[in-house]
Design a protein around this motif. Structure first.
Motif, PDB file in Angstrom:
ATOM      1  N   GLY A  60       0.773  -1.241   0.000  1.00  0.00           N
ATOM      2  CA  GLY A  60       0.000   0.000   0.000  1.00  0.00           C
ATOM      3  C   GLY A  60       0.795   1.277   0.000  1.00  0.00           C
ATOM      4  N   LYS A  61       2.131   1.194  -0.106  1.00  0.00           N
ATOM      5  CA  LYS A  61       2.949   2.420  -0.050  1.00  0.00           C
ATOM      6  C   LYS A  61       2.566   3.401  -1.149  1.00  0.00           C
ATOM      7  CE  LYS A  61       6.880   0.248  -0.496  1.00  0.00           C
ATOM      8  NZ  LYS A  61       6.413  -1.151  -0.387  1.00  0.00           N
ATOM      9  N   SER A  62       2.527   2.900  -2.382  1.00  0.00           N
ATOM     10  CA  SER A  62       2.297   3.799  -3.515  1.00  0.00           C
ATOM     11  C   SER A  62       0.904   4.408  -3.481  1.00  0.00           C
ATOM     12  CB  SER A  62       2.516   3.057  -4.836  1.00  0.00           C
ATOM     13  OG  SER A  62       3.849   2.629  -4.961  1.00  0.00           O
ATOM     14  N   ILE A  86       3.845   4.018   8.422  1.00  0.00           N
ATOM     15  CA  ILE A  86       4.080   2.609   8.109  1.00  0.00           C
ATOM     16  C   ILE A  86       2.714   1.979   7.882  1.00  0.00           C
ATOM     17  CG2 ILE A  86       5.034   0.404   8.865  1.00  0.00           C
ATOM     18  CD1 ILE A  86       7.054   1.890  10.534  1.00  0.00           C
ATOM     19  N   THR A  87       2.426   1.623   6.636  1.00  0.00           N
ATOM     20  CA  THR A  87       1.084   1.136   6.287  1.00  0.00           C
ATOM     21  C   THR A  87       0.776  -0.201   6.931  1.00  0.00           C
ATOM     22  OG1 THR A  87       1.974   0.121   4.270  1.00  0.00           O
ATOM     23  CG2 THR A  87       1.086   2.369   4.090  1.00  0.00           C
ATOM     24  N   ASN A  88       1.721  -1.119   6.893  1.00  0.00           N
ATOM     25  CA  ASN A  88       1.551  -2.463   7.457  1.00  0.00           C
ATOM     26  C   ASN A  88       2.882  -3.190   7.354  1.00  0.00           C
ATOM     27  OD1 ASN A  88       1.592  -3.651   4.661  1.00  0.00           O
ATOM     28  ND2 ASN A  88      -0.362  -2.566   4.546  1.00  0.00           N
ATOM     29  N   ILE A  89       2.972  -4.342   7.985  1.00  0.00           N
ATOM     30  CA  ILE A  89       4.204  -5.142   7.953  1.00  0.00           C
ATOM     31  C   ILE A  89       3.829  -6.611   7.782  1.00  0.00           C
ATOM     32  CG2 ILE A  89       6.240  -5.914   9.244  1.00  0.00           C
ATOM     33  CD1 ILE A  89       6.146  -3.206  10.739  1.00  0.00           C
ATOM     34  N   SER A  90       4.384  -7.240   6.746  1.00  0.00           N
ATOM     35  CA  SER A  90       4.174  -8.678   6.551  1.00  0.00           C
ATOM     36  C   SER A  90       5.340  -9.243   5.757  1.00  0.00           C
ATOM     37  CB  SER A  90       2.842  -8.936   5.831  1.00  0.00           C
ATOM     38  OG  SER A  90       2.850  -8.372   4.530  1.00  0.00           O
ATOM     39  N   GLU A  91       5.247 -10.518   5.384  1.00  0.00           N
ATOM     40  CA  GLU A  91       6.348 -11.205   4.725  1.00  0.00           C
ATOM     41  C   GLU A  91       6.630 -10.618   3.346  1.00  0.00           C
ATOM     42  OE1 GLU A  91       3.666 -12.652   5.913  1.00  0.00           O
ATOM     43  OE2 GLU A  91       4.232 -14.203   7.353  1.00  0.00           O
ATOM     44  N   GLY A 134     -11.834  -2.570  -2.359  1.00  0.00           N
ATOM     45  CA  GLY A 134     -10.954  -3.286  -1.446  1.00  0.00           C
ATOM     46  C   GLY A 134     -10.851  -2.661  -0.072  1.00  0.00           C
ATOM     47  N   MET A 135     -10.978  -3.522   0.955  1.00  0.00           N
ATOM     48  CA  MET A 135     -10.843  -3.049   2.328  1.00  0.00           C
ATOM     49  C   MET A 135      -9.453  -2.497   2.604  1.00  0.00           C
ATOM     50  SD  MET A 135     -13.526  -3.118   4.205  1.00  0.00           S
ATOM     51  CE  MET A 135     -12.746  -3.057   5.819  1.00  0.00           C
ATOM     52  N   HIS A 136      -8.437  -3.030   1.905  1.00  0.00           N
ATOM     53  CA  HIS A 136      -7.086  -2.527   2.129  1.00  0.00           C
ATOM     54  C   HIS A 136      -6.977  -1.052   1.742  1.00  0.00           C
ATOM     55  CE1 HIS A 136      -7.338  -3.981  -1.991  1.00  0.00           C
ATOM     56  NE2 HIS A 136      -6.309  -3.221  -2.310  1.00  0.00           N
ATOM     57  N   ASN A 137      -7.801  -0.612   0.787  1.00  0.00           N
ATOM     58  CA  ASN A 137      -7.759   0.799   0.410  1.00  0.00           C
ATOM     59  C   ASN A 137      -8.455   1.688   1.433  1.00  0.00           C
ATOM     60  OD1 ASN A 137      -6.193   1.019  -1.977  1.00  0.00           O
ATOM     61  ND2 ASN A 137      -7.814  -0.051  -3.092  1.00  0.00           N
ATOM     62  N   VAL A 138      -9.374   1.131   2.218  1.00  0.00           N
ATOM     63  CA  VAL A 138      -9.930   1.876   3.347  1.00  0.00           C
ATOM     64  C   VAL A 138      -8.812   2.176   4.342  1.00  0.00           C
ATOM     65  CG1 VAL A 138     -11.546   1.821   5.286  1.00  0.00           C
ATOM     66  CG2 VAL A 138     -12.234   0.894   3.062  1.00  0.00           C
ATOM     67  N   SER A 139      -7.980   1.175   4.612  1.00  0.00           N
ATOM     68  CA  SER A 139      -6.850   1.364   5.520  1.00  0.00           C
ATOM     69  C   SER A 139      -5.880   2.404   4.969  1.00  0.00           C
ATOM     70  CB  SER A 139      -6.122   0.032   5.737  1.00  0.00           C
ATOM     71  OG  SER A 139      -5.041   0.182   6.629  1.00  0.00           O
ATOM     72  N   PRO A 143       2.395 -12.510   0.132  1.00  0.00           N
ATOM     73  CA  PRO A 143       1.239 -13.223   0.692  1.00  0.00           C
ATOM     74  C   PRO A 143       0.115 -12.322   1.182  1.00  0.00           C
ATOM     75  CG  PRO A 143       3.256 -14.297   1.364  1.00  0.00           C
ATOM     76  CD  PRO A 143       3.672 -13.041   0.647  1.00  0.00           C
ATOM     77  N   ARG A 144       0.440 -11.266   1.891  1.00  0.00           N
ATOM     78  CA  ARG A 144      -0.621 -10.420   2.440  1.00  0.00           C
ATOM     79  C   ARG A 144      -1.385  -9.694   1.333  1.00  0.00           C
ATOM     80  NH1 ARG A 144      -0.243  -6.610   7.768  1.00  0.00           N
ATOM     81  NH2 ARG A 144      -2.199  -5.489   7.539  1.00  0.00           N
ATOM     82  N   SER A 145      -0.660  -9.140   0.354  1.00  0.00           N
ATOM     83  CA  SER A 145      -1.357  -8.433  -0.722  1.00  0.00           C
ATOM     84  C   SER A 145      -2.163  -9.404  -1.572  1.00  0.00           C
ATOM     85  CB  SER A 145      -0.363  -7.660  -1.585  1.00  0.00           C
ATOM     86  OG  SER A 145       0.444  -8.513  -2.365  1.00  0.00           O
ATOM     87  N   MET A 146      -1.692 -10.643  -1.689  1.00  0.00           N
ATOM     88  CA  MET A 146      -2.450 -11.645  -2.436  1.00  0.00           C
ATOM     89  C   MET A 146      -3.772 -11.948  -1.723  1.00  0.00           C
ATOM     90  SD  MET A 146      -2.150 -13.427  -5.289  1.00  0.00           S
ATOM     91  CE  MET A 146      -0.463 -13.862  -5.731  1.00  0.00           C
ATOM     92  N   LEU A 147      -3.726 -12.090  -0.411  1.00  0.00           N
ATOM     93  CA  LEU A 147      -4.956 -12.347   0.341  1.00  0.00           C
ATOM     94  C   LEU A 147      -5.926 -11.179   0.218  1.00  0.00           C
ATOM     95  CD1 LEU A 147      -6.708 -13.946   2.293  1.00  0.00           C
ATOM     96  CD2 LEU A 147      -5.358 -13.006   4.190  1.00  0.00           C
TER      97      LEU A 147
END
Length: 464
Positions: free
Chosen positions: A118-120, A189-194, A286-291, A343-347
């Motif tokens: 989600g950085k960009s 920092i938007t999020n942290i995952s693998e 997408g819910m990720h875009n709400v975040s 993995p996280r962005s794929m989910l």
């Protein structure tokens, strides 16, 4: 950047080889193909290129000056009336030092954005918000690394009031160096995952590397923290800066409620920004875009902006190529999310596909996820399981690792004749041509190296 040789010498501590101290340049370039007359050319050296090889091209294009690490490579016989020249031990460091020097000449509110996903998009949302009130500079394209960020900073001018810089990384220490150059006042920092697990072996290594942004913030600055991500929350324990939280967590400073789909490609919600409440409409699904939007609103709040102005800016955010782009093709809905994958962005993408209004079947078309190190096989199998759990009807894979996802989907219960493992982009496109039909929804995703946009091009007969 419009400056002179004397400034270059002061910023880089380089050695003047030729030219007058008052000699001026109108910009900076590292690419002789796009170099404009009057610009300063840095001979950057990489694994597969050496800028010194293009000095003759730079001189022919009337570069105002050249920065080299090997003065013996200078074609002095061609430079009698040509560019000034400066020798430095390391041309990349010199580029960064000049950018840091230039940044320090400007009183600008600097925002740094990092995170696994989600950085960009978040950077674009922040810039859309700040542009409603401030003259804003933002990272263009993918110029978010040790070369791209300095080039962006060198575009700063006296009119800019806010700069929004994306900060990418693949190893420890890289964010710290970018922060040294840019000196951000606000860090997100938007999020942290693998991701980047080749150089960073554990998720806690990723966490520490991303956390370098927060560590760099001044006491008078602000850390924008994802309250829904435990790994981000863990980073704020000893921060000097002000902390602003965002997320669905009811304790967050910036929250979203009443989230609902507006139409294909849109989502609406009500945002609580501290004591203010404002309706928000995003031109993205997408819910990720709400975040991402909540993170942008938190930055606006840190800058003292009005909530209604921020909501207006969000609605005008422009989508980025290959990042969640939705379009129609022969009665089918296609979702192009091929820029990158982990993995996280794929989910999140699978969840978005599931939520799309769709009268037909849902196709997941995936390529390999790269740079996952020892976790790559398990991560791909999870994707197959997620596809079945989210009621995806068909799965098409391209690549050896993506085939693991296809096999896992079948093992999880997806019908064998609804799964196809292709060896090439062409084969995947041909399969879709024969099996996808009007009313279906198709999501395309994979790591940059997988080039899954090629499947879209072959399937639709166009360049998306």
């Amino acid at each position: 950047m419009d400056s002179d040789l004397n400034t270059v010498l002061e910023a880089t501590q380089g050695e003047q080889v030729r030219g007058e101290a008052s000699a001026r340049f109108s910009g900076v370039s590292i690419n002789s193909r796009t170099l404009k007359a009057g610009e300063l050319f840095f001979c950057i050296q990489g694994d597969r290129f050496d800028g010194h090889d293009f000095l003759n091209d730079a001189i022919a294009k009337q570069a105002a000056g050249v920065i080299v690490s090997d003065r013996a490579r200078l074609p002095l016989d061609r430079m009698a009336d040509g560019p000034f020249a400066v020798q430095v031990p390391d041309t990349l460091k010199a580029l960064q030092d000049l950018a840091a020097f230039h940044r320090n000449q400007h009183k600008v509110r600097m925002v740094g954005v990092t995170g696994t996903n989600g950085k960009s998009t978040t950077k674009e949302m922040i810039a859309a918000i700040t542009s409603t009130q401030f003259k804003t500079l933002k990272t263009q394209g993918n110029l978010n690394n040790h070369i791209g960020l300095p080039l962006t900073l060198l575009d700063l001018n006296a009119e800019h009031e806010v700069a929004v810089l994306e900060m990418g990384m693949s190893a420890a220490g890289e964010i710290r160096r970018l922060a040294e150059i840019a000196r951000p006042e606000i860090g997100v920092i938007t999020n942290i995952s693998e991701a980047h697990m080749v150089h960073l072996e554990t998720i806690h290594d990723v966490q520490a590397a991303k956390g370098e942004l927060f560590e760099a913030l001044p006491e008078t600055g602000a850390a924008v923290v994802n309250a829904d991500d435990p790994l981000v929350r863990e980073l704020v324990g000893n921060l000097r800066a002000r902390i602003i939280t965002f997320g669905l967590d009811p304790t967050a400073d910036v929250q979203a409620r009443d989230i609902r789909s507006a139409d294909v490609g849109g989502i609406e919600f009500t945002a609580n920004v501290f004591d203010a409440t404002v309706p928000v409409r995003l031109p993205f699904s997408g819910m990720h875009n709400v975040s991402n939007a909540l993170a942008a609103l938190a930055v606006g709040a840190a800058l003292g902006m009005d909530a209604n102005s921020m909501a207006s800016g969000l609605q005008r955010t422009q989508g980025l190529d290959q990042r969640g782009q939705i379009f129609e093709h022969q009665g089918m809905t296609l979702l192009n999310d091929t820029y990158n994958a982990n993995p996280r962005s794929m989910l999140e993408a699978i969840k978005t596909l599931r939520a799309l209004p769709c009268s037909g079947r849902r196709f997941l078309v995936i390529g390999d996820m790269l740079e996952l190190g020892a976790q790559e096989e398990a991560a791909h199998r999870k994707v197959g399981q997620w596809a079945e759990e989210n009621e995806i009807d068909c799965l098409v894979s391209v690549g050896v690792l993506a085939k693991l996802a296809a096999d896992a989907a079948v093992n999880a219960g997806m019908k064998r004749d609804h799964v196809h493992s292709a060896e090439t982009h062409d084969e995947a496109a041909q399969y879709l041509t024969h099996h996808a039909r009007k009313g279906d929804c198709l999501l395309f995703k994979g790591s940059r190296g997988s080039q899954m946009e090629t499947v879209i091009e072959r399937f639709t007969g166009s360049d998306r």
